[in-house]
Design an enzyme around this catalytic site. Sequence first.
Site, PDB file in Angstrom:
ATOM      1  N   GLY A  28       1.035  -1.344  -0.124  1.00 34.51           N
ATOM      2  CA  GLY A  28      -0.087   0.165   0.045  1.00 34.51           C
ATOM      3  C   GLY A  28       0.957   1.113   0.183  1.00 34.51           C
ATOM      4  O   GLY A  28       0.296   2.080  -0.154  1.00 34.51           O
ATOM      5  N   SER A  32       6.065  -0.219  -3.391  1.00 31.24           N
ATOM      6  CA  SER A  32       5.562  -1.600  -3.994  1.00 31.24           C
ATOM      7  C   SER A  32       4.404  -0.977  -5.088  1.00 31.24           C
ATOM      8  O   SER A  32       4.272  -1.848  -6.009  1.00 31.24           O
ATOM      9  CB  SER A  32       5.005  -2.411  -3.203  1.00 31.24           C
ATOM     10  OG  SER A  32       4.020  -1.725  -2.174  1.00 31.24           O
ATOM     11  N   CYS A 119       9.523 -11.420   9.300  1.00 29.12           N
ATOM     12  CA  CYS A 119       8.585 -11.398   8.363  1.00 29.12           C
ATOM     13  C   CYS A 119       8.644 -11.704   7.097  1.00 29.12           C
ATOM     14  O   CYS A 119       8.115 -12.331   6.414  1.00 29.12           O
ATOM     15  CB  CYS A 119       7.673  -9.983   8.769  1.00 29.12           C
ATOM     16  SG  CYS A 119       6.250  -9.782   7.734  1.00 29.12           S
ATOM     17  N   CYS A 216       5.192  -2.521  11.849  1.00 30.60           N
ATOM     18  CA  CYS A 216       3.614  -2.300  11.769  1.00 30.60           C
ATOM     19  C   CYS A 216       2.844  -2.700  12.942  1.00 30.60           C
ATOM     20  O   CYS A 216       1.929  -2.203  13.056  1.00 30.60           O
ATOM     21  CB  CYS A 216       3.434  -3.333  10.557  1.00 30.60           C
ATOM     22  SG  CYS A 216       3.392  -4.999  10.690  1.00 30.60           S
TER      23      CYS A 216
END
Length: 381
Positions: A28, A32, A119, A216
């Site tokens: 988002g 990317s 992650c 995050c």
Amino acid sequence: MALDDTKLNSLGLPKAPADTRVVVAMSGGVDSSVVAAMLKDEGYDVVGVTLQLYDHGAALAKKGACCAGQDIHDARRVAEAMGFPHYVLDYENMFREAVIEEFADAYLAGATPVPCIRCNERVKFKDLLATAKELDADCMATGHYIRRKVGAFGPELHSAADPNRDQSYFLFSTTPEQLSFLRFPLGGLASKAETRALAAKYGLSVADKPDSQDICFVPNGNYASVIEKLRPGAADPGEIVDLDGNILGTHRGVIHYTIGQRRGLGIGGLGDNPLYVVRLDPDSRRVIVGPKEALETRMVPVREINWLGDAPFDARPEWQANVRIRSTRAPRPAVIRPLSPTTAEVELLDPEEGVSPGQACVFYEQGSSRILGGGWIWRSY
């Protein structure tokens, strides 16, 4: 029209772009989003995928971190504007088990973990990559600032062209098998300004969106509040002691401190010499402090090594390389001595301050941009 087998497209595949399906991992953010728009503009068969990694409701009010509710909305808008399909995958349970739980346990054990690496390793480059293959993708592209080059022995990982944006520290655990399937179209750009210029060129709604800063799932960088929520009772108070065990004061929980910390100890210094956190002992709930020189470390034990060199890691008694022991520090010369295929002792030629268990130690080829892999610092001497 199919291409000749000897002719490769911009992603290094022997196919016409229209016949090449690319899954783009979309957070988002602008990076990317630009990758997806750029590949779509080049004629590739683009499929956007966004991961919902933690509680959507809590995320909606949070800015400055990836994978939040607003970010999912932004990724969807980019896909609609550029005319390619977009999917949101619910990875909340997987993310909690593979990343958040370990993060909490590591902090409670006195380490300073880097969950973004886990992650990438356990979610994005493992489960999402497997999903991309299920979607019949030829490769998966991300907005990371790192380069993939094909060498004599196959794909190699290299630092980004822009050292200020380089994300190699967070991607050292990418395996050769993953590297064969991954693409990083932004790695060769000279600056972030070029990325934003491309976003403006494609008319993307996220062209001026600020970069994410926090982990995050950690609002405003407040790690302790997250740990207390995940592990009630984790913030038990204890003693602040010097290197000889003398009690200097009390603290409000080991989880509030990190190695190298100077401010916020509440105990002053020793004359003109400020005190720093040099070690954490969660078992005795003690924070050990000392002078700055007590932070200096030369020997660094490393495990869970992912090796990206051409010869086997333990084929030599030692490797000369540059190593980075924190994401914010430049690589420094070191000697890496393998103890097994996945463990080593790293000797820093010049001692570093604040080497902390839970951080990564990333290996770089001397005189080159190539990343040779890395591992996890698991204790301090």
